[in-house]
Write a protein that holds these residues in place. Structure first.
Motif, short mmCIF file in Angstrom:
data_model
loop_
_atom_site.label_atom_id
_atom_site.label_comp_id
_atom_site.label_asym_id
_atom_site.label_seq_id
_atom_site.Cartn_x
_atom_site.Cartn_y
_atom_site.Cartn_z
N THR A 5 41.58 38.67 40.21
CA THR A 5 41.81 38.18 38.85
C THR A 5 41.44 39.25 37.83
O THR A 5 40.53 40.04 38.03
CB THR A 5 40.91 36.95 38.60
N ILE A 6 42.18 39.21 36.76
CA ILE A 6 41.84 40.03 35.60
C ILE A 6 41.36 39.07 34.52
O ILE A 6 42.02 38.08 34.22
CB ILE A 6 43.07 40.85 35.17
N ASP A 7 40.18 39.32 33.97
CA ASP A 7 39.61 38.39 32.99
C ASP A 7 40.34 38.47 31.65
O ASP A 7 40.45 37.46 30.96
CB ASP A 7 38.12 38.70 32.77
N LEU A 8 40.81 39.66 31.33
CA LEU A 8 41.48 39.83 30.05
C LEU A 8 42.39 41.05 30.12
O LEU A 8 41.99 42.08 30.66
CB LEU A 8 40.43 40.06 28.95
N ALA A 9 43.59 40.90 29.58
CA ALA A 9 44.47 42.06 29.44
C ALA A 9 44.68 42.34 27.96
O ALA A 9 44.77 41.40 27.15
CB ALA A 9 45.81 41.80 30.12
N LEU A 10 44.76 43.61 27.63
CA LEU A 10 44.99 44.02 26.25
C LEU A 10 46.24 44.85 26.18
O LEU A 10 46.45 45.73 27.03
CB LEU A 10 43.84 44.92 25.77
N VAL A 11 47.07 44.57 25.19
CA VAL A 11 48.21 45.44 24.92
C VAL A 11 47.88 46.15 23.62
O VAL A 11 47.79 45.52 22.56
CB VAL A 11 49.53 44.64 24.80
N GLY A 12 47.65 47.45 23.73
CA GLY A 12 47.25 48.22 22.54
C GLY A 12 48.47 48.68 21.77
O GLY A 12 49.46 49.14 22.35
N GLY A 13 48.41 48.53 20.46
CA GLY A 13 49.52 48.97 19.61
C GLY A 13 49.24 50.34 19.02
O GLY A 13 48.41 51.10 19.54
N THR A 14 49.92 50.65 17.92
CA THR A 14 49.74 51.94 17.26
C THR A 14 48.26 52.15 16.96
O THR A 14 47.61 51.28 16.40
CB THR A 14 50.55 51.96 15.94
N GLY A 15 47.73 53.29 17.38
CA GLY A 15 46.33 53.61 17.11
C GLY A 15 45.38 53.22 18.22
O GLY A 15 44.22 53.61 18.20
N LEU A 16 45.85 52.43 19.18
CA LEU A 16 44.98 52.02 20.29
C LEU A 16 45.69 52.37 21.61
O LEU A 16 46.53 51.60 22.10
CB LEU A 16 44.69 50.51 20.21
N GLY A 35 40.05 48.24 34.77
CA GLY A 35 38.66 48.66 34.98
C GLY A 35 37.70 47.55 34.64
O GLY A 35 38.10 46.38 34.50
N ARG A 36 36.45 47.93 34.50
CA ARG A 36 35.40 46.94 34.21
C ARG A 36 34.82 47.16 32.83
O ARG A 36 34.62 48.30 32.41
CB ARG A 36 34.25 47.13 35.20
N VAL A 37 34.57 46.05 32.16
CA VAL A 37 33.71 46.09 30.97
C VAL A 37 32.55 45.18 31.36
O VAL A 37 32.72 43.96 31.43
CB VAL A 37 34.45 45.56 29.71
N GLY A 38 31.41 45.78 31.70
CA GLY A 38 30.32 44.99 32.26
C GLY A 38 30.79 44.36 33.56
O GLY A 38 31.35 45.03 34.43
N ALA A 39 30.63 43.03 33.66
CA ALA A 39 31.02 42.35 34.90
C ALA A 39 32.48 41.89 34.86
O ALA A 39 32.95 41.25 35.80
CB ALA A 39 30.11 41.13 35.09
N HIS A 40 33.18 42.19 33.79
CA HIS A 40 34.53 41.65 33.62
C HIS A 40 35.61 42.66 33.95
O HIS A 40 35.50 43.83 33.59
CB HIS A 40 34.72 41.18 32.17
N ARG A 41 36.66 42.17 34.61
CA ARG A 41 37.81 43.05 34.89
C ARG A 41 38.78 42.97 33.73
O ARG A 41 39.20 41.87 33.33
CB ARG A 41 38.51 42.62 36.18
N VAL A 42 39.11 44.13 33.22
CA VAL A 42 39.96 44.21 32.03
C VAL A 42 41.14 45.14 32.32
O VAL A 42 40.97 46.20 32.92
CB VAL A 42 39.14 44.73 30.81
N ALA A 43 42.32 44.71 31.89
CA ALA A 43 43.51 45.56 32.02
C ALA A 43 43.92 46.03 30.63
O ALA A 43 43.82 45.28 29.66
CB ALA A 43 44.65 44.76 32.66
N PHE A 44 44.39 47.26 30.57
CA PHE A 44 44.84 47.80 29.28
C PHE A 44 46.20 48.46 29.45
O PHE A 44 46.42 49.23 30.40
CB PHE A 44 43.84 48.82 28.74
N LEU A 45 47.09 48.19 28.52
CA LEU A 45 48.42 48.82 28.51
C LEU A 45 48.74 49.27 27.09
O LEU A 45 48.63 48.47 26.14
CB LEU A 45 49.47 47.81 29.01
#
Ligand code: HPA
Length: 250
Positions: free
Chosen positions: A4-15, A43-53
């Motif tokens: 499982t991924i706890d949170l996914a982030l889609v980064g826009g302009t500047g991120l 990857g991990r942020v603390g104990a949480h699995r986070v996805a970034f795109l």
């Protein structure tokens, strides 16, 4: 991939990367809809699995109307994400949505055209008419607003995101019309991402970062690109703080 991924982030302009992502692995996902904008970094942020795109690619080479929104959303879902926050640079229309403001909008008006807006848009796919009365997940919006409060970040609750085709900025007349329509913010990337996320039953919400006053809404005769980038940098710096507070809340 089943973890499982706890949170996914889609980064826009500047991120273009998420600071503090530990043990990060890059996933080049091949999707039935083509390639996502870049590898998904998990990857991990603390104990949480986070996805970034990075929505525009990590070197910002993909303009808003050329983003493969379907591949991006599908890839995150495929990797196990069920909660997705889209971070979007916007112009502010409403008087309390000035440069550097963070907002969690609650409505959308879609002015985009010629984008592939649905996973149904494939020969032989089942046609589905998703309910989109409330385009963002109420649960995730509330979690973001609670996290902002916990982290003592000022965030505007609600507002209507008007999605334009870009890549050019809007005319004053277009913004005046959008204001009459009830738009509070204007951006080029909020759609079809939100609708595609709903098609895959993801919990999806938007964090809008105000980069500039939309055309005709501020004092300036023209919108200055260096100012956009300076404002975005200031607003973007708050995103990791918000995300960490969101993760800490579970
Ligand atoms: N219009 C559309 N998209 C934007 C703007 C704007 O003024 N600023 C940042 N993204």
């Amino acid at each position: 991939m089943t973890r499982t991924i706890d949170l996914a982030l889609v980064g826009g302009t500047g991120l273009y990367r998420f600071p503090g992502l530990e043990d990060a692995e890059r996933h080049a996902v091949d999707t039935p809809y083509g390639h996502p904008s870049d590898s998904v970094v998990v990857g991990r942020v603390g104990a949480h699995r986070v996805a970034f795109l990075a929505r525009h690619g990590e070197s910002h080479t993909i303009p808003p109307h050329r983003v493969n929104y379907r591949a991006n959303v599908w890839a995150l879902h495929h990797l196990g994400a069920r909660r997705v926050v889209g971070v979007n640079a916007v112009g502010g229309i409403r008087s309390d949505m000035g440069p550097r403001v963070l907002a969690v909008p609650d409505q959308i008006i879609d002015y985009t055209c010629d984008r592939l807006t649905s996973f149904c848009d494939v020969a032989g796919a089942e046609v589905r008419h998703i309910d989109f009365s409330e385009p963002y997940s109420a649960t995730l919006r509330k979690a973001l607003l609670d996290a902002a409060r916990a982290a003592e970040l000022a965030v505007v609750d609600g507002g209507c995101y008007g999605a334009t085709q870009g890549p050019r900025l809007e005319t004053r007349a277009e913004i005046a019309r959008m204001k009459r329509d009830g738009c509070d913010l204007v951006g080029m990337t909020g759609m079809p991402e939100a609708a595609l996320a709903r098609e895959l039953e993801l919990d999806y919400a938007c964090v809008a970062l105000v980069a500039n006053w939309a055309a005709g809404c501020g004092d300036e005769a023209e919108i200055s690109l260096p100012e956009i980038f300076a404002n975005l940098e200031a607003a973007t710096a708050q995103v990791p703080v918000l995300v960490k507070a969101l993760l800490a809340a579970g």
